[in-house]
Design a protein around this motif. Structure first.
Motif, PDB file in Angstrom:
ATOM      1  N   ALA A   3       0.886  -1.116   0.004  1.00 35.58           N
ATOM      2  CA  ALA A   3       0.028  -0.120  -0.010  1.00 35.58           C
ATOM      3  C   ALA A   3       0.791   1.355   0.117  1.00 35.58           C
ATOM      4  CB  ALA A   3      -0.912   0.133   1.116  1.00 35.58           C
ATOM      5  N   GLN A   4       2.095   1.335   0.712  1.00 38.35           N
ATOM      6  CA  GLN A   4       2.801   2.326   0.944  1.00 38.35           C
ATOM      7  C   GLN A   4       3.745   2.496  -0.463  1.00 38.35           C
ATOM      8  OE1 GLN A   4       5.297   2.435   4.320  1.00 38.35           O
ATOM      9  NE2 GLN A   4       3.805   1.672   5.735  1.00 38.35           N
ATOM     10  N   LEU A   5       3.975   1.518  -1.407  1.00 40.91           N
ATOM     11  CA  LEU A   5       4.796   1.636  -2.441  1.00 40.91           C
ATOM     12  C   LEU A   5       4.113   1.447  -3.745  1.00 40.91           C
ATOM     13  CD1 LEU A   5       7.632  -0.979  -1.036  1.00 40.91           C
ATOM     14  CD2 LEU A   5       7.834   1.574  -1.151  1.00 40.91           C
ATOM     15  N   ILE A   6       2.940   1.019  -3.788  1.00 47.99           N
ATOM     16  CA  ILE A   6       2.380   0.811  -5.021  1.00 47.99           C
ATOM     17  C   ILE A   6       2.260   2.009  -6.099  1.00 47.99           C
ATOM     18  CG2 ILE A   6      -0.143   1.208  -4.324  1.00 47.99           C
ATOM     19  CD1 ILE A   6       1.138  -1.491  -7.091  1.00 47.99           C
ATOM     20  N   GLU A   7       2.060   3.055  -5.459  1.00 45.92           N
ATOM     21  CA  GLU A   7       2.009   4.342  -6.200  1.00 45.92           C
ATOM     22  C   GLU A   7       3.416   4.867  -6.995  1.00 45.92           C
ATOM     23  OE1 GLU A   7      -0.613   5.894  -7.422  1.00 45.92           O
ATOM     24  OE2 GLU A   7      -2.034   4.499  -6.166  1.00 45.92           O
ATOM     25  N   ASP A   8       4.511   4.720  -5.998  1.00 43.91           N
ATOM     26  CA  ASP A   8       5.695   5.343  -6.512  1.00 43.91           C
ATOM     27  C   ASP A   8       6.903   4.175  -7.019  1.00 43.91           C
ATOM     28  OD1 ASP A   8       4.773   8.164  -5.834  1.00 43.91           O
ATOM     29  OD2 ASP A   8       5.306   7.759  -3.814  1.00 43.91           O
ATOM     30  N   GLU A   9       6.456   3.042  -6.366  1.00 40.51           N
ATOM     31  CA  GLU A   9       7.516   2.011  -6.616  1.00 40.51           C
ATOM     32  C   GLU A   9       6.912   0.818  -6.825  1.00 40.51           C
ATOM     33  OE1 GLU A   9      11.439   2.239  -4.524  1.00 40.51           O
ATOM     34  OE2 GLU A   9      10.368   3.379  -3.261  1.00 40.51           O
ATOM     35  N   PRO A  10       5.977   0.749  -7.978  1.00 37.49           N
ATOM     36  CA  PRO A  10       5.298  -0.810  -8.260  1.00 37.49           C
ATOM     37  C   PRO A  10       5.849  -2.106  -8.363  1.00 37.49           C
ATOM     38  CG  PRO A  10       5.439   0.861 -10.048  1.00 37.49           C
ATOM     39  CD  PRO A  10       5.889   1.656  -9.146  1.00 37.49           C
ATOM     40  N   ALA A  11       7.245  -1.584  -8.846  1.00 38.21           N
ATOM     41  CA  ALA A  11       8.084  -2.817  -8.994  1.00 38.21           C
ATOM     42  C   ALA A  11       8.560  -3.462  -7.607  1.00 38.21           C
ATOM     43  CB  ALA A  11       9.352  -2.764  -9.559  1.00 38.21           C
ATOM     44  N   LEU A  12       8.763  -2.605  -6.637  1.00 36.10           N
ATOM     45  CA  LEU A  12       9.199  -2.929  -5.224  1.00 36.10           C
ATOM     46  C   LEU A  12       8.026  -3.659  -4.627  1.00 36.10           C
ATOM     47  CD1 LEU A  12      11.155  -3.306  -3.050  1.00 36.10           C
ATOM     48  CD2 LEU A  12      10.944  -0.732  -2.506  1.00 36.10           C
ATOM     49  N   ALA A  13       6.772  -2.725  -4.634  1.00 38.61           N
ATOM     50  CA  ALA A  13       5.580  -3.237  -4.349  1.00 38.61           C
ATOM     51  C   ALA A  13       5.151  -4.667  -4.669  1.00 38.61           C
ATOM     52  CB  ALA A  13       4.414  -2.410  -4.546  1.00 38.61           C
ATOM     53  N   HIS A  14       5.494  -4.815  -5.706  1.00 33.11           N
ATOM     54  CA  HIS A  14       5.088  -6.254  -6.233  1.00 33.11           C
ATOM     55  C   HIS A  14       6.207  -7.369  -5.710  1.00 33.11           C
ATOM     56  CE1 HIS A  14       4.006  -9.386  -9.229  1.00 33.11           C
ATOM     57  NE2 HIS A  14       4.939  -9.265  -9.796  1.00 33.11           N
ATOM     58  N   GLU A  15       7.422  -6.891  -5.524  1.00 32.26           N
ATOM     59  CA  GLU A  15       8.126  -7.874  -4.683  1.00 32.26           C
ATOM     60  C   GLU A  15       7.686  -8.260  -3.274  1.00 32.26           C
ATOM     61  OE1 GLU A  15      12.156  -6.733  -4.513  1.00 32.26           O
ATOM     62  OE2 GLU A  15      12.326  -6.188  -6.870  1.00 32.26           O
ATOM     63  N   HIS A  16       7.030  -7.187  -2.515  1.00 33.39           N
ATOM     64  CA  HIS A  16       6.325  -7.456  -1.316  1.00 33.39           C
ATOM     65  C   HIS A  16       5.166  -8.348  -1.319  1.00 33.39           C
ATOM     66  CE1 HIS A  16       8.849  -4.925   1.526  1.00 33.39           C
ATOM     67  NE2 HIS A  16       9.056  -4.160   0.598  1.00 33.39           N
ATOM     68  N   ALA A  17       4.532  -8.217  -2.338  1.00 38.46           N
ATOM     69  CA  ALA A  17       3.343  -9.073  -2.642  1.00 38.46           C
ATOM     70  C   ALA A  17       3.738 -10.515  -3.080  1.00 38.46           C
ATOM     71  CB  ALA A  17       2.309  -8.423  -3.566  1.00 38.46           C
ATOM     72  N   LEU A  18       4.725 -10.628  -3.712  1.00 40.00           N
ATOM     73  CA  LEU A  18       5.294 -11.975  -3.860  1.00 40.00           C
ATOM     74  C   LEU A  18       5.810 -12.844  -2.728  1.00 40.00           C
ATOM     75  CD1 LEU A  18       6.863 -11.621  -7.227  1.00 40.00           C
ATOM     76  CD2 LEU A  18       4.816 -12.553  -6.966  1.00 40.00           C
ATOM     77  N   ALA A  19       6.499 -12.015  -2.023  1.00 38.12           N
ATOM     78  CA  ALA A  19       6.967 -12.713  -0.776  1.00 38.12           C
ATOM     79  C   ALA A  19       5.701 -13.001   0.347  1.00 38.12           C
ATOM     80  CB  ALA A  19       7.828 -11.448  -0.044  1.00 38.12           C
ATOM     81  N   ALA A  20       4.716 -12.001   0.230  1.00 34.66           N
ATOM     82  CA  ALA A  20       3.499 -12.322   1.122  1.00 34.66           C
ATOM     83  C   ALA A  20       2.879 -13.732   0.622  1.00 34.66           C
ATOM     84  CB  ALA A  20       2.537 -11.105   0.985  1.00 34.66           C
ATOM     85  N   SER A  21       2.855 -13.774  -0.939  1.00 32.60           N
ATOM     86  CA  SER A  21       2.120 -14.937  -1.350  1.00 32.60           C
ATOM     87  C   SER A  21       2.871 -16.219  -1.194  1.00 32.60           C
ATOM     88  CB  SER A  21       2.217 -14.650  -2.933  1.00 32.60           C
ATOM     89  OG  SER A  21       1.474 -15.776  -3.719  1.00 32.60           O
ATOM     90  N   ARG A  22       4.241 -16.247  -1.108  1.00 29.15           N
ATOM     91  CA  ARG A  22       5.158 -17.242  -0.527  1.00 29.15           C
ATOM     92  C   ARG A  22       4.717 -18.025   0.647  1.00 29.15           C
ATOM     93  NH1 ARG A  22       9.090 -14.551  -3.827  1.00 29.15           N
ATOM     94  NH2 ARG A  22       9.935 -13.447  -1.859  1.00 29.15           N
ATOM     95  N   ARG A  23       4.460 -16.878   1.784  1.00 34.77           N
ATOM     96  CA  ARG A  23       3.962 -16.957   2.959  1.00 34.77           C
ATOM     97  C   ARG A  23       2.434 -17.613   3.418  1.00 34.77           C
ATOM     98  NH1 ARG A  23       8.148 -14.170   2.306  1.00 34.77           N
ATOM     99  NH2 ARG A  23       9.941 -14.147   4.066  1.00 34.77           N
ATOM    100  N   ALA A  24       1.638 -16.929   2.502  1.00 30.74           N
ATOM    101  CA  ALA A  24       0.108 -17.120   2.747  1.00 30.74           C
ATOM    102  C   ALA A  24      -0.712 -17.030   1.438  1.00 30.74           C
ATOM    103  CB  ALA A  24      -0.331 -15.763   3.499  1.00 30.74           C
ATOM    104  N   GLY A  25      -0.030 -17.840   0.401  1.00 29.93           N
ATOM    105  CA  GLY A  25      -0.824 -18.324  -0.820  1.00 29.93           C
ATOM    106  C   GLY A  25      -2.105 -18.752  -0.660  1.00 29.93           C
ATOM    107  N   ARG A  26      -2.732 -18.995   0.308  1.00 31.19           N
ATOM    108  CA  ARG A  26      -4.103 -19.457   0.208  1.00 31.19           C
ATOM    109  C   ARG A  26      -5.072 -18.473   0.986  1.00 31.19           C
ATOM    110  NH1 ARG A  26      -4.030 -25.788   2.158  1.00 31.19           N
ATOM    111  NH2 ARG A  26      -2.533 -26.522   0.307  1.00 31.19           N
ATOM    112  N   VAL A  27      -4.420 -17.220   1.059  1.00 30.19           N
ATOM    113  CA  VAL A  27      -5.381 -16.108   1.466  1.00 30.19           C
ATOM    114  C   VAL A  27      -6.069 -15.325   0.373  1.00 30.19           C
ATOM    115  CG1 VAL A  27      -5.397 -14.097   2.881  1.00 30.19           C
ATOM    116  CG2 VAL A  27      -4.212 -16.171   3.764  1.00 30.19           C
ATOM    117  N   GLY A  28      -7.042 -15.233   0.107  1.00 31.10           N
ATOM    118  CA  GLY A  28      -7.676 -14.535  -0.801  1.00 31.10           C
ATOM    119  C   GLY A  28      -7.177 -12.997  -1.292  1.00 31.10           C
TER     120      GLY A  28
END
Length: 270
Positions: A3-28
Motif C-alpha cells: 500500500a505504501q509503495l504501489i504508487e511510486d515504486e510498483p516493482a518493489l511493491a510487487h516484490e513485497h506482494a510475492l513475498a506475502a504470497s510465498r507465506r500465505a498463498g491460500r489467503v484471498g
C-alpha cells in the motif's frame, strides 16, 4: 508495504506482494494483492492468473474489471468481452459496474468497434449533472471514445465535465472538513463576537455571576446541615474541608468495626 509503495515504486511493491504470497498463498487478499501489483508492472498474464485464483478463493467479482483489462493486456479483447458479459452486472457494486463498463469500452476500441465502445458507456451512472467518485474516469473515457469518433467538440465537453467533477469532489471533501471545524467552534465563535455595548454587558454579566455565586453558597451552606452524604459517596461541593475530614474519619472507623465483626474465627476458612 504494498500500500505504501504501489504508487511510486510498483516493482518493489510487487516484490513485497510475492513475498506475502510465498507465506500465505491460500489467503484471498494476498492473491488479489499480487494480481494488482502484477498489473501495475505490466505482467498481465500473472495478473490474470492471480485474479482467477482470488475469484475462486473469495467467490467475489469485485475485480472483474481488472480481469477484463488483463485479458486485453495479453491481447485477447474478444475473451475480455466474454469475461465481462458472463457477470450479472446488477449484482455488482456501483463502482465496480462503472469500472467494468470502462474496461468493456476499451475492449471494443481494441477491436475497432468505436460506436459500440461508446454504447458500452451509456449506463445510468453517466450523469453529467452530478459528481460521484466514479464520474471523472467515466466522463474521461467517454471523451476519449468521442475523440476517436472524430467528434472533437463533444469530446472537449466531456473532458471539461471530467475536470469539473474532479474539482467538485475535491471541494466537497474540503467542505466536509470545514463543516466539522465550524460545528466544533460554533459556540466559541459566538462568544467572541462583541456587541455594541460590550463593556456594559460584561459588567452586568459579572454582577449577575457574583450574585449567583453568593446565592449558591448560601444554598449549599443551608443544605450541609440537612443533607449529609452517605459514607460511600464523595463529599459534595460546598462542604468544608474539616467536615469532609470528619466524615472520612467516621467512615474509616465504621469500616474498621465492620472488618472486625467480619473477621473469621480461628480455624475458620475464608
Amino acid at each position: 508495504m504494498v500500500a505504501q509503495l504501489i504508487e511510486d515504486e510498483p516493482a518493489l511493491a510487487h516484490e513485497h506482494a510475492l513475498a506475502a504470497s510465498r507465506r500465505a498463498g491460500r489467503v484471498g487478499v494476498v492473491r488479489e494483492t499480487v494480481a494488482i501489483t502484477a498489473y501495475a508492472v505490466g505482467d498481465y498474464a500473472l495478473a490474470l492468473r492471480e485474479l482467477r485464483t482470488y475469484r475462486r478463493i473469495s467467490g467475489s467479482d469485485d475485480q472483474i474489471a481488472l480481469m477484463v483489462d488483463s485479458e486485453r493486456g495479453v491481447g485477447r479483447p474478444d475473451r475480455a468481452l466474454e469475461v465481462g458479459r458472463a457477470v450479472d452486472r446488477s449484482t455488482l457494486p456501483v463502482e465496480v459496474r462503472v469500472e467494468l463498463a470502462i474496461a468493456m469500452s476499451g475492449a471494443r476500441l481494441d477491436l475497432g468497434e468505436t460506436e459500440r465502445a461508446l454504447q458500452e458507456l451509456d449506463i445510468p451512472e453517466l450523469d453529467p449533472d452530478r459528481a460521484f467518485s466514479w464520474s471523472p474516469a467515466l466522463f474521461a473515457a467517454r471523451a476519449a471514445v468521442l475523440e476517436d469518433l472524430g467528434r472533437s467538440g463533444e469530446a472537449a465537453v466531456w473532458q471539461r465535465r471530467a475536470l469539473v467533477a474532479e474539482e467538485a469532489l475535491g471541494a466537497s471533501e474540503a467542505d466536509r472538513e470545514l463543516i466539522v471545524v465550524d460545528d466544533i467552534d460554533e459556540s466559541d465563535g459566538e462568544d467572541e463576537v462583541p456587541s455594541e455595548n460590550s463593556s456594559d454587558t460584561d459588567h452586568a454579566s459579572d454582577t449577575q455571576d457574583a450574585s449567583d455565586a453568593e446565592h449558591d453558597a448560601d444554598v449549599e451552606n443551608a443544605q450541609d446541615a440537612d443533607d449529609a452524604p452517605d459514607a460511600e459517596e464523595a463529599p459534595a461541593a460546598g462542604i468544608h474541608e474539616s467536615d469532609a475530614a470528619d466524615e472520612s474519619d467516621a467512615t474509616d472507623e465504621s469500616d474498621a468495626e465492620e472488618g472486625e465483626s467480619s473477621a473469621p474465627e480461628e480455624g475458620e476458612s475464608r
